[in-house]
Design an enzyme around this catalytic site. Structure first.
Site, PDB file in Angstrom:
ATOM      1  N   THR A 129       4.798  42.654 -35.744  1.00 31.74           N
ATOM      2  CA  THR A 129       4.356  43.987 -35.350  1.00 31.74           C
ATOM      3  C   THR A 129       3.559  43.927 -34.039  1.00 31.74           C
ATOM      4  O   THR A 129       2.915  42.922 -33.723  1.00 31.74           O
ATOM      5  CB  THR A 129       3.536  44.624 -36.489  1.00 31.74           C
ATOM      6  OG1 THR A 129       3.272  45.977 -36.146  1.00 31.74           O
ATOM      7  CG2 THR A 129       2.225  43.900 -36.734  1.00 31.74           C
ATOM      8  N   GLY A 168      11.638  48.561 -33.414  1.00 38.55           N
ATOM      9  CA  GLY A 168      10.604  47.821 -32.687  1.00 38.55           C
ATOM     10  C   GLY A 168       9.554  47.289 -33.655  1.00 38.55           C
ATOM     11  O   GLY A 168       9.232  47.926 -34.660  1.00 38.55           O
ATOM     12  N   GLY A 169       9.027  46.099 -33.376  1.00 38.84           N
ATOM     13  CA  GLY A 169       7.967  45.527 -34.212  1.00 38.84           C
ATOM     14  C   GLY A 169       8.466  45.221 -35.608  1.00 38.84           C
ATOM     15  O   GLY A 169       9.504  44.579 -35.790  1.00 38.84           O
ATOM     16  N   ILE A 218       5.780  49.002 -40.343  1.00 39.16           N
ATOM     17  CA  ILE A 218       4.468  49.313 -39.749  1.00 39.16           C
ATOM     18  C   ILE A 218       4.676  50.456 -38.765  1.00 39.16           C
ATOM     19  O   ILE A 218       5.285  50.279 -37.699  1.00 39.16           O
ATOM     20  CB  ILE A 218       3.870  48.092 -39.013  1.00 39.16           C
ATOM     21  CG1 ILE A 218       3.647  46.921 -39.965  1.00 39.16           C
ATOM     22  CG2 ILE A 218       2.557  48.477 -38.323  1.00 39.16           C
ATOM     23  CD1 ILE A 218       2.472  47.042 -40.902  1.00 39.16           C
ATOM     24  N   PRO A 276      31.192 -10.440 -25.104  1.00 41.57           N
ATOM     25  CA  PRO A 276      30.683 -11.787 -25.391  1.00 41.57           C
ATOM     26  C   PRO A 276      29.438 -11.745 -26.272  1.00 41.57           C
ATOM     27  O   PRO A 276      29.240 -12.597 -27.131  1.00 41.57           O
ATOM     28  CB  PRO A 276      30.347 -12.365 -24.014  1.00 41.57           C
ATOM     29  CG  PRO A 276      30.603 -11.286 -23.013  1.00 41.57           C
ATOM     30  CD  PRO A 276      31.082 -10.069 -23.701  1.00 41.57           C
ATOM     31  N   ASP A 277      28.579 -10.707 -26.062  1.00 36.88           N
ATOM     32  CA  ASP A 277      27.356 -10.603 -26.876  1.00 36.88           C
ATOM     33  C   ASP A 277      27.427  -9.329 -27.701  1.00 36.88           C
ATOM     34  O   ASP A 277      27.789  -8.260 -27.176  1.00 36.88           O
ATOM     35  CB  ASP A 277      26.121 -10.535 -25.970  1.00 36.88           C
ATOM     36  CG  ASP A 277      26.021 -11.801 -25.144  1.00 36.88           C
ATOM     37  OD1 ASP A 277      26.170 -12.892 -25.732  1.00 36.88           O
ATOM     38  OD2 ASP A 277      25.850 -11.675 -23.906  1.00 36.88           O
ATOM     39  N   LYS A 332      13.423  58.004 -30.302  1.00 36.07           N
ATOM     40  CA  LYS A 332      12.850  59.346 -30.451  1.00 36.07           C
ATOM     41  C   LYS A 332      11.948  59.677 -29.266  1.00 36.07           C
ATOM     42  O   LYS A 332      11.453  58.804 -28.590  1.00 36.07           O
ATOM     43  CB  LYS A 332      12.026  59.421 -31.735  1.00 36.07           C
ATOM     44  CG  LYS A 332      12.865  59.357 -32.982  1.00 36.07           C
ATOM     45  CD  LYS A 332      12.041  59.609 -34.206  1.00 36.07           C
ATOM     46  CE  LYS A 332      11.335  58.370 -34.694  1.00 36.07           C
ATOM     47  NZ  LYS A 332      12.082  57.488 -35.535  1.00 36.07           N
ATOM     48  N   ASP A 351      16.081  51.484 -31.617  1.00 34.91           N
ATOM     49  CA  ASP A 351      14.996  52.324 -31.117  1.00 34.91           C
ATOM     50  C   ASP A 351      14.782  52.132 -29.625  1.00 34.91           C
ATOM     51  O   ASP A 351      15.223  51.153 -29.044  1.00 34.91           O
ATOM     52  CB  ASP A 351      13.682  51.896 -31.786  1.00 34.91           C
ATOM     53  CG  ASP A 351      13.526  52.547 -33.135  1.00 34.91           C
ATOM     54  OD1 ASP A 351      14.307  53.450 -33.436  1.00 34.91           O
ATOM     55  OD2 ASP A 351      12.601  52.131 -33.864  1.00 34.91           O
ATOM     56  N   MET A 358      -0.371  53.764 -30.812  1.00 30.73           N
ATOM     57  CA  MET A 358      -0.137  55.126 -30.315  1.00 30.73           C
ATOM     58  C   MET A 358      -1.453  55.858 -30.041  1.00 30.73           C
ATOM     59  O   MET A 358      -1.629  57.015 -30.424  1.00 30.73           O
ATOM     60  CB  MET A 358       0.702  55.916 -31.330  1.00 30.73           C
ATOM     61  CG  MET A 358       2.091  55.329 -31.510  1.00 30.73           C
ATOM     62  SD  MET A 358       2.999  55.981 -32.896  1.00 30.73           S
ATOM     63  CE  MET A 358       2.324  55.071 -34.258  1.00 30.73           C
TER      64      MET A 358
HETATM   65  C1  LIG Z   1       6.234  54.089 -33.465  1.00 34.20           C
HETATM   66  S1  LIG Z   1       5.155  52.741 -33.264  1.00 34.20           S
HETATM   67  C2  LIG Z   1       6.186  51.463 -33.809  1.00 34.20           C
HETATM   68  C3  LIG Z   1       5.421  50.263 -34.217  1.00 34.20           C
HETATM   69  C4  LIG Z   1       6.334  49.124 -34.633  1.00 34.20           C
HETATM   70  N1  LIG Z   1       7.020  49.422 -35.859  1.00 34.20           N
HETATM   71  C5  LIG Z   1       5.564  47.823 -34.778  1.00 34.20           C
HETATM   72  O1  LIG Z   1       5.491  47.277 -35.892  1.00 34.20           O
HETATM   73  O2  LIG Z   1       5.059  47.325 -33.783  1.00 34.20           O
HETATM   74  C6  LIG Z   1       5.168  52.560 -31.520  1.00 34.20           C
HETATM   75  C7  LIG Z   1       3.822  52.106 -30.991  1.00 34.20           C
HETATM   76  O3  LIG Z   1       3.673  50.717 -31.164  1.00 34.20           O
HETATM   77  C8  LIG Z   1       2.912  50.211 -30.094  1.00 34.20           C
HETATM   78  N2  LIG Z   1       3.733  49.216 -29.388  1.00 34.20           N
HETATM   79  C9  LIG Z   1       4.992  48.880 -29.636  1.00 34.20           C
HETATM   80  N3  LIG Z   1       5.371  47.871 -28.846  1.00 34.20           N
HETATM   81  C10 LIG Z   1       4.321  47.554 -28.082  1.00 34.20           C
HETATM   82  C11 LIG Z   1       4.063  46.582 -27.082  1.00 34.20           C
HETATM   83  N4  LIG Z   1       4.974  45.677 -26.728  1.00 34.20           N
HETATM   84  N5  LIG Z   1       2.853  46.531 -26.509  1.00 34.20           N
HETATM   85  C12 LIG Z   1       1.887  47.385 -26.875  1.00 34.20           C
HETATM   86  N6  LIG Z   1       2.066  48.326 -27.825  1.00 34.20           N
HETATM   87  C13 LIG Z   1       3.260  48.409 -28.423  1.00 34.20           C
HETATM   88  C14 LIG Z   1       2.543  51.345 -29.181  1.00 34.20           C
HETATM   89  O4  LIG Z   1       1.292  51.824 -29.606  1.00 34.20           O
HETATM   90  C15 LIG Z   1       3.654  52.314 -29.504  1.00 34.20           C
HETATM   91  O5  LIG Z   1       3.256  53.630 -29.197  1.00 34.20           O
END
Ligand SMILES: C[S@@+](CC[C@H](N)C(=O)[O-])C[C@H]1O[C@@H](n2cnc3c(N)ncnc32)[C@H](O)[C@@H]1O
Length: 489
Positions: free
Chosen positions: A351, A321-322, A326, A43-44, A269, A247, A403
């Protein structure tokens, strides 16, 4: 109740909508889009529906619902009224006449339900909670919306234009699937989604020629730990990998995004700390069953494996990782691939140093305190003679040390010897961005001891510099604010 999701063709089909308000309007927009022949009874009538009528998209009967309106010639009837008895009558008549029926907000009176829709035409994503919680469906839609690029539909155009060419060039179904997965996660896809479809078609044609000749290599930064911190492009690369080499520090749940038939290769590694018993959060042993090989030998094997797999025409995704570049030896992998004629795509990652700083509240370049940031590795620092320690000891910068655990005492001693103040604030962040993240604050002179007392064993970043004090200040302010009595008006 389980509802099977199907996409319905309504082009030219007679559909009836009972109700003339906003709810009806929302459903009508989809019916119009689907090309249905629509009658609205109410109706409306909302002005938006009138405009649809004026545009010739539907007809309106301005009257209350009458049961004979639902007849066997209809494909679908929707009741979008507030009157419960109308919906009940619509449902009964629809069942008698074999017509699909949806009564809004009355799941028990539906033979079909509307999903929450993400529209990237011609890609449509439908989300349903089987009628249990439309609100949750809408939230899920929101989550997916943010993940799907706006220009996604243009990818379908790209695929459509190349479909027959690709079928002819790659008669094997798996090869075709691999090719399209690769294209959809490549820069060609980005171009298509930005509207440069012609260019994207040319790029994809080149990729097709390359696939016939050999494979593809992508280095992907997986981010610091929390799997949510990978980039969307990185995620898409994982989804399209034939071979995924990862990794030790890559979060295991990222591997779940890969195709079911992906070849997973653990290439973690053995670092200096692992030899001393520390672990990351990835799988702790190598698939061979033996201990993880250390550094350089393993790297040579990784470089060779990447190239070998690519030579077999596969898409190799190297997940690191990261950020790959780097302290990640991504450069070596890129060079090894280039030597064999492969151009490597590199997808950046967050990173660990930046993630650790942000997630612990350390603004690395805080104004007036830090003019620059240095990313350093503490790996083998104790034996190294050639570092510019006096440069590292300068005041107006922040040091971010990867590291560092194995050589922490040596780093601390040398920084102090080079003139860095013993009171310089420092922090160690372990397992940054993960639930298990831990922080140890100390002055530079007490850092090694505090870290030893805390029993740190996960991957860690150390940050040294006045910027660390800002994180401490923020915590203090928050504590004070929490202790203030609540202000009343
Ligand atoms: C081989 S390097 C690799 C770095 C990686 N390509 C990056 O850009 O973060 C590994 C080192 O990164 C650091 N790392 C990686 N992940 C981490 C996290 N979640 N918290 C603290 N340190 C971290 C530590 O010092 C570790 O020994």
């Amino acid at each position: 109740m389980f509802y099977l999701p199907l996409f319905h063709r309504l082009q030219g089909a007679q559909c009836l909508v009972i109700g003339g308000g906003q709810t009806a309007l929302r459903k009508l927009r989809w019916l119009v889009r689907a090309g249905a022949q629509i009658t609205v009874i109410a109706p409306d009538i909302d002005p938006g529906i009138k405009r649809m009528r004026d545009a010739g998209q539907l007809i309106i009967e301005r009257r209350p619902f009458y049961p004979e309106a639902v007849h066997a010639g209809l494909r679908l009837v929707i009741s979008a009224t507030n009157a419960p008895q109308v919906s009940e009558s619509v449902f009964a008549r629809a069942l008698e006449n074999g017509v699909l029926v949806n009564c809004v907000d009355r799941t028990e009176l539906c033979t079909i339900i509307f999903p929450a829709i993400i529209d990237r035409f011609p890609i449509l994503v439908a989300v349903s909670s089987m009628g249990q919680s439309p609100t949750l469906s809408r939230s899920v839609r929101g989550w997916i919306e943010t993940r799907l690029p706006q220009g996604l539909g243009r990818l379908a155009e790209l695929a459509g234009r190349l479909r027959f060419e690709v079928k002819k060039a790659l008669p094997n179904v798996d090869a075709r699937k691999g090719f399209w997965d690769t294209v959809f996660s490549s820069p060609a896809a980005t171009k298509a989604m930005r509207g440069k479809v012609d260019e994207a078609v040319r790029d994809a044609q080149q990729m097709l020629a390359r696939q016939q000749a050999g494979g593809e290599i992508v280095l992907v930064g997986a981010g610091p730990g929390d799997p949510d911190l990978i980039t969307l492009r990185g995620l898409r690369a994982i989804q399209s990998a034939d071979v995924l080499m990862y990794d030790k520090l890559v979060h295991p749940s990222l591997l779940d995004y890969a195709r079911r038939d992906v070849e997973l290769v653990d290439v973690g590694k053995q670092g200096p700390r692992e030899e001393a018993g520390a672990k990351g959060w990835g799988s702790a042993s190598h698939p061979s069953g033996g201990p993880r090989p250390s550094g350089t030998h393993m790297q040579v094997a990784i470089n060779a494996r990447i190239v070998d797999e690519a030579k077999q025409g596969k898409k190799v995704v190297r997940l690191k990782g990261g950020d790959p570049f780097i302290f990640g030896r991504g450069g070596e992998e890129m060079l090894a691939a280039a030597e064999q004629g492969f151009c490597v795509e590199v997808i950046p990652g967050i990173t660990a140093g930046m993630a650790a700083a942000s997630s612990s509240g350390v603004p690395l370049t805080h104004r007036h305190v830090s003019q620059s940031v240095r990313f350093l590795t503490g790996h083998r620092v104790a034996q190294a003679q050639n570092f510019e320690w006096s440069d590292w000891a300068r005041d107006d910068q922040t040091l971010v040390i990867y590291m560092a655990l194995v050589s922490l005492e040596a780093i601390q001693e040398r920084l102090l010897a080079a003139g860095k103040s013993p009171d310089t604030p420092a922090i160690l962040i372990e397992n940054a961005t993960l639930e298990s993240q831990r922080e140890v604050f100390a002055s530079l002179s007490g850092l090694a001891q505090s870290v030893a007392e805390a029993g740190v064993s996960g991957p860690s970043i150390i940050i040294v510099g006045q910027a660390v004090e800002v994180a401490e200040q923020a915590r203090l302010l928050l504590r004070n604010a929490a202790e203030q009595p609540t202000q009343t008006a």
